[in-house]
Design a protein around this motif. Sequence first.
Motif, PDB file in Angstrom:
ATOM      1  N   THR A  60       0.654  -1.061   0.012  1.00 48.95           N
ATOM      2  CA  THR A  60      -0.190  -0.138  -0.175  1.00 48.95           C
ATOM      3  C   THR A  60       0.759   1.140  -0.067  1.00 48.95           C
ATOM      4  O   THR A  60       0.607   2.244  -0.680  1.00 48.95           O
ATOM      5  N   ALA A  61       1.926   1.261   0.632  1.00 48.16           N
ATOM      6  CA  ALA A  61       3.021   2.541   0.838  1.00 48.16           C
ATOM      7  C   ALA A  61       3.407   2.752  -0.505  1.00 48.16           C
ATOM      8  O   ALA A  61       3.596   3.598  -0.836  1.00 48.16           O
ATOM      9  N   SER A  62       3.970   1.628  -1.080  1.00 44.68           N
ATOM     10  CA  SER A  62       4.671   1.740  -2.450  1.00 44.68           C
ATOM     11  C   SER A  62       3.551   2.157  -3.373  1.00 44.68           C
ATOM     12  O   SER A  62       3.859   3.272  -4.319  1.00 44.68           O
ATOM     13  N   LEU A  63       2.249   1.568  -3.589  1.00 38.05           N
ATOM     14  CA  LEU A  63       1.222   2.118  -4.494  1.00 38.05           C
ATOM     15  C   LEU A  63       0.869   3.586  -4.199  1.00 38.05           C
ATOM     16  O   LEU A  63       0.867   4.518  -5.130  1.00 38.05           O
ATOM     17  N   THR A  64       0.818   4.226  -2.877  1.00 39.33           N
ATOM     18  CA  THR A  64       0.555   5.342  -2.552  1.00 39.33           C
ATOM     19  C   THR A  64       1.586   6.316  -3.043  1.00 39.33           C
ATOM     20  O   THR A  64       1.357   7.527  -3.538  1.00 39.33           O
ATOM     21  N   GLN A  65       2.759   5.922  -2.930  1.00 37.12           N
ATOM     22  CA  GLN A  65       4.140   6.929  -3.394  1.00 37.12           C
ATOM     23  C   GLN A  65       4.024   7.067  -5.131  1.00 37.12           C
ATOM     24  O   GLN A  65       4.323   7.860  -5.407  1.00 37.12           O
ATOM     25  N   GLN A  66       3.633   5.729  -5.609  1.00 41.87           N
ATOM     26  CA  GLN A  66       3.511   5.988  -6.967  1.00 41.87           C
ATOM     27  C   GLN A  66       2.328   6.939  -7.431  1.00 41.87           C
ATOM     28  O   GLN A  66       2.506   7.577  -8.420  1.00 41.87           O
ATOM     29  N   ALA A  67       1.154   6.589  -6.894  1.00 43.40           N
ATOM     30  CA  ALA A  67       0.188   7.461  -7.039  1.00 43.40           C
ATOM     31  C   ALA A  67       0.570   8.942  -6.859  1.00 43.40           C
ATOM     32  O   ALA A  67       0.009   9.733  -7.554  1.00 43.40           O
ATOM     33  N   ASP A  68       1.161   9.383  -5.766  1.00 41.35           N
ATOM     34  CA  ASP A  68       1.595  10.627  -5.465  1.00 41.35           C
ATOM     35  C   ASP A  68       2.617  11.197  -6.561  1.00 41.35           C
ATOM     36  O   ASP A  68       2.266  12.375  -6.965  1.00 41.35           O
ATOM     37  N   ALA A  69       3.497  10.384  -7.055  1.00 36.57           N
ATOM     38  CA  ALA A  69       4.473  10.788  -7.963  1.00 36.57           C
ATOM     39  C   ALA A  69       3.713  11.011  -9.286  1.00 36.57           C
ATOM     40  O   ALA A  69       3.756  12.208  -9.896  1.00 36.57           O
ATOM     41  N   GLN A  70       2.639  10.280  -9.664  1.00 38.01           N
ATOM     42  CA  GLN A  70       1.751  10.629 -10.945  1.00 38.01           C
ATOM     43  C   GLN A  70       0.980  11.818 -10.698  1.00 38.01           C
ATOM     44  O   GLN A  70       1.026  12.579 -11.830  1.00 38.01           O
ATOM     45  N   ALA A  71       0.385  11.851  -9.677  1.00 35.68           N
ATOM     46  CA  ALA A  71      -0.346  13.089  -9.393  1.00 35.68           C
ATOM     47  C   ALA A  71       0.362  14.509  -9.504  1.00 35.68           C
ATOM     48  O   ALA A  71       0.145  15.504 -10.141  1.00 35.68           O
ATOM     49  N   ILE A  72       1.693  14.420  -8.825  1.00 39.18           N
ATOM     50  CA  ILE A  72       2.612  15.495  -9.020  1.00 39.18           C
ATOM     51  C   ILE A  72       3.076  15.711 -10.553  1.00 39.18           C
ATOM     52  O   ILE A  72       2.960  17.071 -10.942  1.00 39.18           O
ATOM     53  N   ALA A  73       3.401  14.831 -11.372  1.00 36.30           N
ATOM     54  CA  ALA A  73       3.685  14.878 -12.697  1.00 36.30           C
ATOM     55  C   ALA A  73       2.585  15.382 -13.456  1.00 36.30           C
ATOM     56  O   ALA A  73       2.554  16.357 -14.337  1.00 36.30           O
ATOM     57  N   ALA A  74       1.089  15.033 -13.118  1.00 38.70           N
ATOM     58  CA  ALA A  74       0.061  15.431 -13.930  1.00 38.70           C
ATOM     59  C   ALA A  74      -0.136  17.027 -13.452  1.00 38.70           C
ATOM     60  O   ALA A  74      -0.675  17.672 -14.323  1.00 38.70           O
ATOM     61  N   ASP A  75       0.168  17.384 -12.279  1.00 38.34           N
ATOM     62  CA  ASP A  75      -0.088  18.725 -11.879  1.00 38.34           C
ATOM     63  C   ASP A  75       0.717  19.606 -12.669  1.00 38.34           C
ATOM     64  O   ASP A  75       0.272  20.498 -13.022  1.00 38.34           O
ATOM     65  N   ALA A  76       1.864  19.004 -12.579  1.00 38.59           N
ATOM     66  CA  ALA A  76       2.945  20.057 -13.419  1.00 38.59           C
ATOM     67  C   ALA A  76       2.578  20.071 -14.769  1.00 38.59           C
ATOM     68  O   ALA A  76       2.623  21.509 -15.325  1.00 38.59           O
ATOM     69  N   SER A  77       2.174  19.111 -15.363  1.00 38.75           N
ATOM     70  CA  SER A  77       1.658  18.996 -16.850  1.00 38.75           C
ATOM     71  C   SER A  77       0.550  20.063 -17.112  1.00 38.75           C
ATOM     72  O   SER A  77       0.440  20.809 -17.978  1.00 38.75           O
ATOM     73  N   ALA A  78      -0.479  19.730 -16.155  1.00 38.40           N
ATOM     74  CA  ALA A  78      -1.410  20.832 -16.092  1.00 38.40           C
ATOM     75  C   ALA A  78      -1.133  22.138 -16.128  1.00 38.40           C
ATOM     76  O   ALA A  78      -1.576  23.189 -16.793  1.00 38.40           O
ATOM     77  N   LYS A  79      -0.266  22.308 -15.240  1.00 39.73           N
ATOM     78  CA  LYS A  79       0.079  23.910 -14.963  1.00 39.73           C
ATOM     79  C   LYS A  79       1.069  24.447 -16.244  1.00 39.73           C
ATOM     80  O   LYS A  79       0.507  25.629 -16.439  1.00 39.73           O
ATOM     81  N   LYS A  80       1.609  23.657 -16.817  1.00 30.52           N
ATOM     82  CA  LYS A  80       2.446  24.204 -18.002  1.00 30.52           C
ATOM     83  C   LYS A  80       1.546  24.410 -19.052  1.00 30.52           C
ATOM     84  O   LYS A  80       1.283  25.351 -19.850  1.00 30.52           O
ATOM     85  N   ASP A  81       0.432  23.475 -19.291  1.00 38.84           N
ATOM     86  CA  ASP A  81      -0.607  23.852 -20.184  1.00 38.84           C
ATOM     87  C   ASP A  81      -1.350  24.936 -20.138  1.00 38.84           C
ATOM     88  O   ASP A  81      -1.665  25.859 -20.902  1.00 38.84           O
ATOM     89  N   ALA A  82      -1.635  25.117 -18.780  1.00 38.54           N
ATOM     90  CA  ALA A  82      -2.433  26.317 -18.473  1.00 38.54           C
ATOM     91  C   ALA A  82      -1.805  27.763 -18.772  1.00 38.54           C
ATOM     92  O   ALA A  82      -2.457  28.639 -19.281  1.00 38.54           O
ATOM     93  N   GLU A  83      -0.301  27.518 -18.268  1.00 41.08           N
ATOM     94  CA  GLU A  83       0.330  28.776 -18.575  1.00 41.08           C
ATOM     95  C   GLU A  83       0.632  29.143 -19.961  1.00 41.08           C
ATOM     96  O   GLU A  83       0.310  30.294 -20.575  1.00 41.08           O
ATOM     97  N   GLU A  84       0.685  27.960 -20.998  1.00 40.00           N
ATOM     98  CA  GLU A  84       0.910  28.160 -22.321  1.00 40.00           C
ATOM     99  C   GLU A  84      -0.605  28.692 -23.011  1.00 40.00           C
ATOM    100  O   GLU A  84      -0.518  29.591 -23.700  1.00 40.00           O
ATOM    101  N   ALA A  85      -1.676  28.208 -22.630  1.00 44.95           N
ATOM    102  CA  ALA A  85      -2.863  28.616 -22.993  1.00 44.95           C
ATOM    103  C   ALA A  85      -3.153  30.082 -22.687  1.00 44.95           C
ATOM    104  O   ALA A  85      -3.548  31.017 -23.207  1.00 44.95           O
ATOM    105  N   ALA A  86      -2.739  30.685 -21.403  1.00 44.17           N
ATOM    106  CA  ALA A  86      -2.657  32.110 -20.997  1.00 44.17           C
ATOM    107  C   ALA A  86      -2.157  32.755 -21.773  1.00 44.17           C
ATOM    108  O   ALA A  86      -2.405  34.027 -22.178  1.00 44.17           O
ATOM    109  N   ARG A  87      -0.855  32.471 -21.905  1.00 44.86           N
ATOM    110  CA  ARG A  87       0.151  33.358 -23.007  1.00 44.86           C
ATOM    111  C   ARG A  87      -0.625  33.297 -24.177  1.00 44.86           C
ATOM    112  O   ARG A  87      -0.551  34.740 -24.992  1.00 44.86           O
TER     113      ARG A  87
END
Length: 233
Positions: A60-87
């Motif tokens: 469970t700890a390992s899967l949670t860590q993987q999910a957190d890493a994926q969520a962070i990556a998704a947030d970073a990608s979404a933020k980048k897309d939002a900044e590009e759309a705003a520009r």
Amino acid sequence: MSRISVRGFAVASATAVTAVGSVVGVASGSTAQPNDAEATAADTTLLAEIPAGQQAQVQTASLTQQADAQAIAADASAKKDAEEAARKAAAETAIAKKADAEQAAKEAKERAETKAAEAASRSDVRDSSSFPTQSSYSVAQIQAMARQMVAGDQFQCFSNIVDHESSWNYQAVNASSGAYGLFQALPAGKYASAGADWQTNPATQIKWGLNYMNERYHSPCGAWSFWQANHWY
């Protein structure tokens, strides 16, 4: 607890993420290289040495860590897309504002040029009093007078109205209403505001008709547009 169990728990705890990640990777069907297969086998052995009651916690700890890493990556990608759309949106807005400003400036310039041309054209026209009095006038003579009194860019509209109202007959009378002259004024006495000789001088009637069109419709072409829509003005 046996020595083997203590060792397994300690080692597995230190390598939980790698072990479980390998197990999950194998279970999900990923392709492993030879070295990866050996690591997976070893890590699976280590996981097996963990007490059964704690294996679920480690997984469970390992899967949670993987999910957190994926969520962070998704947030970073979404933020980048939002900044590009705003520009992109800001750039498009700036371009649109610039185009609007240029169009407004162009229209303002055109209006100023039109007014200047109209003023220049009207400054060249003659007043009705500048024409010599005659005992009678032909259609050609009346039209020539009108051309000298009406601005060039307005003459055709002016002429269209006179054509329809009286066919350039300054003595035309409507038998049913009493409307009179070039513009079929009703009552006929309206022409007197332009001059006392309105019955005998077509230039006086032209002056009255031009003033009427300018005051009520801003120009002969404005009067003609109204006439076309209503068949009167």
